[in-house]
Write a protein that holds these residues in place. Structure first.
Motif, PDB file in Angstrom:
ATOM      1  N   UNK A 183       5.122  -1.605 -10.711  1.00 30.60           N
ATOM      2  CA  UNK A 183       4.904  -0.186 -10.442  1.00 30.60           C
ATOM      3  C   UNK A 183       5.823   0.254  -9.306  1.00 30.60           C
ATOM      4  N   UNK A 184       5.939   1.560  -9.123  1.00 34.45           N
ATOM      5  CA  UNK A 184       6.633   2.089  -7.955  1.00 34.45           C
ATOM      6  C   UNK A 184       5.594   2.339  -6.861  1.00 34.45           C
ATOM      7  N   UNK A 185       6.067   2.684  -5.689  1.00 30.81           N
ATOM      8  CA  UNK A 185       5.144   2.914  -4.570  1.00 30.81           C
ATOM      9  C   UNK A 185       4.690   4.363  -4.467  1.00 30.81           C
ATOM     10  N   UNK A 186       5.094   5.210  -5.396  1.00 33.30           N
ATOM     11  CA  UNK A 186       4.807   6.648  -5.300  1.00 33.30           C
ATOM     12  C   UNK A 186       3.304   6.919  -5.166  1.00 33.30           C
ATOM     13  N   UNK A 187       2.545   6.512  -6.163  1.00 33.89           N
ATOM     14  CA  UNK A 187       1.099   6.748  -6.158  1.00 33.89           C
ATOM     15  C   UNK A 187       0.414   5.882  -5.098  1.00 33.89           C
ATOM     16  N   UNK A 188       0.936   4.685  -4.905  1.00 37.40           N
ATOM     17  CA  UNK A 188       0.405   3.750  -3.916  1.00 37.40           C
ATOM     18  C   UNK A 188       0.428   4.378  -2.518  1.00 37.40           C
ATOM     19  N   UNK A 189       1.549   5.006  -2.166  1.00 36.89           N
ATOM     20  CA  UNK A 189       1.701   5.614  -0.846  1.00 36.89           C
ATOM     21  C   UNK A 189       0.858   6.879  -0.707  1.00 36.89           C
ATOM     22  N   UNK A 190       0.732   7.622  -1.782  1.00 38.33           N
ATOM     23  CA  UNK A 190      -0.082   8.836  -1.720  1.00 38.33           C
ATOM     24  C   UNK A 190      -1.541   8.482  -1.399  1.00 38.33           C
ATOM     25  N   UNK A 191      -2.041   7.437  -2.069  1.00 34.72           N
ATOM     26  CA  UNK A 191      -3.420   6.998  -1.810  1.00 34.72           C
ATOM     27  C   UNK A 191      -3.560   6.465  -0.388  1.00 34.72           C
ATOM     28  N   UNK A 192      -2.547   5.740   0.063  1.00 33.08           N
ATOM     29  CA  UNK A 192      -2.595   5.168   1.406  1.00 33.08           C
ATOM     30  C   UNK A 192      -2.589   6.264   2.466  1.00 33.08           C
ATOM     31  N   UNK A 193      -1.732   7.259   2.271  1.00 30.80           N
ATOM     32  CA  UNK A 193      -1.639   8.355   3.246  1.00 30.80           C
ATOM     33  C   UNK A 193      -2.981   9.088   3.339  1.00 30.80           C
ATOM     34  N   UNK A 194      -3.537   9.407   2.177  1.00 30.94           N
ATOM     35  CA  UNK A 194      -4.795  10.149   2.150  1.00 30.94           C
ATOM     36  C   UNK A 194      -5.953   9.301   2.665  1.00 30.94           C
ATOM     37  N   UNK A 195      -5.866   7.981   2.471  1.00 30.10           N
ATOM     38  CA  UNK A 195      -6.950   7.100   2.879  1.00 30.10           C
ATOM     39  C   UNK A 195      -6.815   6.554   4.288  1.00 30.10           C
ATOM     40  N   UNK A 196      -5.681   6.826   4.940  1.00 26.69           N
ATOM     41  CA  UNK A 196      -5.486   6.370   6.306  1.00 26.69           C
ATOM     42  C   UNK A 196      -5.308   4.868   6.447  1.00 26.69           C
ATOM     43  N   UNK A 197      -4.731   4.252   5.417  1.00 26.77           N
ATOM     44  CA  UNK A 197      -4.449   2.817   5.496  1.00 26.77           C
ATOM     45  C   UNK A 197      -2.982   2.577   5.128  1.00 26.77           C
ATOM     46  N   UNK A 198      -2.540   1.329   5.207  1.00 25.89           N
ATOM     47  CA  UNK A 198      -1.159   0.991   4.871  1.00 25.89           C
ATOM     48  C   UNK A 198      -1.143  -0.135   3.847  1.00 25.89           C
ATOM     49  N   UNK A 199      -0.068  -0.202   3.089  1.00 23.77           N
ATOM     50  CA  UNK A 199       0.133  -1.282   2.125  1.00 23.77           C
ATOM     51  C   UNK A 199       1.061  -2.316   2.767  1.00 23.77           C
ATOM     52  N   UNK A 200       0.728  -3.572   2.607  1.00 20.93           N
ATOM     53  CA  UNK A 200       1.566  -4.625   3.165  1.00 20.93           C
ATOM     54  C   UNK A 200       2.797  -4.873   2.310  1.00 20.93           C
ATOM     55  N   UNK A 201       3.947  -4.934   2.958  1.00 24.24           N
ATOM     56  CA  UNK A 201       5.197  -5.274   2.272  1.00 24.24           C
ATOM     57  C   UNK A 201       5.618  -6.641   2.788  1.00 24.24           C
TER      58      UNK A 201
END
Length: 309
Positions: free
Chosen positions: A4-22
């Motif tokens: 997948x791309x990070x597009x939807x992943x980042x949107x959820x993270x921004x709205x949820x106040x968390x980060x995704x580990x890279x």
């Protein structure tokens, strides 16, 4: 599930106040340790490949290993190029099936950085691939990234807005005081949260990225040194600072040094305690287990992305 791309992943993270580990990947055991942690915590993951990893393992091996990880876990996983130094490398990775690429033009003057980033964005977007760029220079050494403390510069908020608007980039790595490698701070760790807050307010809803964000966990440094290593004075970014950044528009936090330290400490310990052992599966297996537990800890206690897959 495909990459997948990070597009939807980042949107959820921004709205949820968390980060995704890279997490940077170099071989099978590292990938397995990361994705097993992600599966147990039901967390989205970004597996990223640096220039050094491409040279060491060859892109085709890493891509196939990541595909196997998706088949094994069913997790949403992004395959990301870390620190692409020019258009040609980014193009090669887009053509090779990566779903995200980073063009690092931060060493160039502002206008040149914009030009090369825009070129990558246009090529990648036409093929459904997202692009990360960098503005400002992080100090430190990691793979082929070498920036002295004197050369390091923090991200200018006004330039950040102009850069995003003119390039159409999907996410932006900002320099607020983190650095690459195991020696991130000489004195007390400090990040410029005032600068980060200003950038976030000027780019509402836009995902930011922290590079050089390993904590350099003391237990791994101590274990490395105990079993024959020499890593004196290593110091990273405190986890409470990373958690704070994750609530301020930072949607992606890069972790590499902590992976290296976890594996190296465990391998050193295993070989020291089992001097007659010469089966790589045994000591690399110990390293894999250490990576898994470290990544689980990061997901639950730092990133906050557990249960978000």
């Amino acid at each position: 599930m495909p990459l997948v791309t990070s597009k939807e992943m980042f949107q959820k993270a921004y709205e949820g106040g968390y980060a995704v580990g890279a997490f940077n990947v170099n071989n099978m055991e590292i990938i397995q340790g990361i994705v097993e942690a992600g599966k147990e915590e039901n967390a989205p993951l970004i597996l990223q490949v640096s220039a050094g990893a491409r040279k060491y393992a060859k892109p085709v091996y890493l891509r196939k290993l990541v595909e196997a990880a998706i088949e094994d876990t069913g997790l949403p996983i992004v395959l990301h190029l870390d620190h692409g130094e020019n258009f040609e490398i980014c193009k090669a990775c887009v053509d090779d099936g990566f779903t995200s690429v980073m063009i690092d033009g931060s060493k160039h003057p502002f206008e040149e950085n914009i030009a090369i980033t825009k070129q990558v964005v246009e090529y990648a977007h036409e093929r459904g691939v997202v692009v990360e760029a960098e503005l400002g220079k992080l100090a430190g050494i990691e793979d082929n990234v070498k920036v002295t403390e004197r050369e390091a510069t923090f991200t200018d908020p006004d330039q950040a807005v102009e850069f995003v608007e003119r390039t159409g980039v999907d996410s932006l790595a900002v320099a607020i005081g983190t650095s690459h490698g195991a020696y991130k701070f000489k004195g007390e760790p400090k990040l410029d949260f005032e600068r980060l807050e200003k950038i976030t307010k000027m780019l509402p809803g836009f995902p930011l990225v922290l590079h050089g964000a390993s904590t350099v966990l003391p237990e791994f440094v101590e274990s490395c040194n105990k079993y024959g290593g020499s890593i004196p004075g290593a110091k990273g970014v405190p986890e409470e600072m990373l958690k704070k950044a994750a609530g301020m528009g930072v949607c992606k936090i890069n972790i590499d040094t902590d992976l290296r330290l976890a594996m190296t400490a465990s391998v050193r310990k295993y070989l020291a305690e089992n001097p007659s052992e010469f089966d790589p599966r045994k000591y690399l297996g110990a390293g894999r287990d250490a990576i898994k537990e470290m990544v689980r800890h990061k997901i639950k206690n730092v990133l906050g992305c557990n249960g978000k897959a």
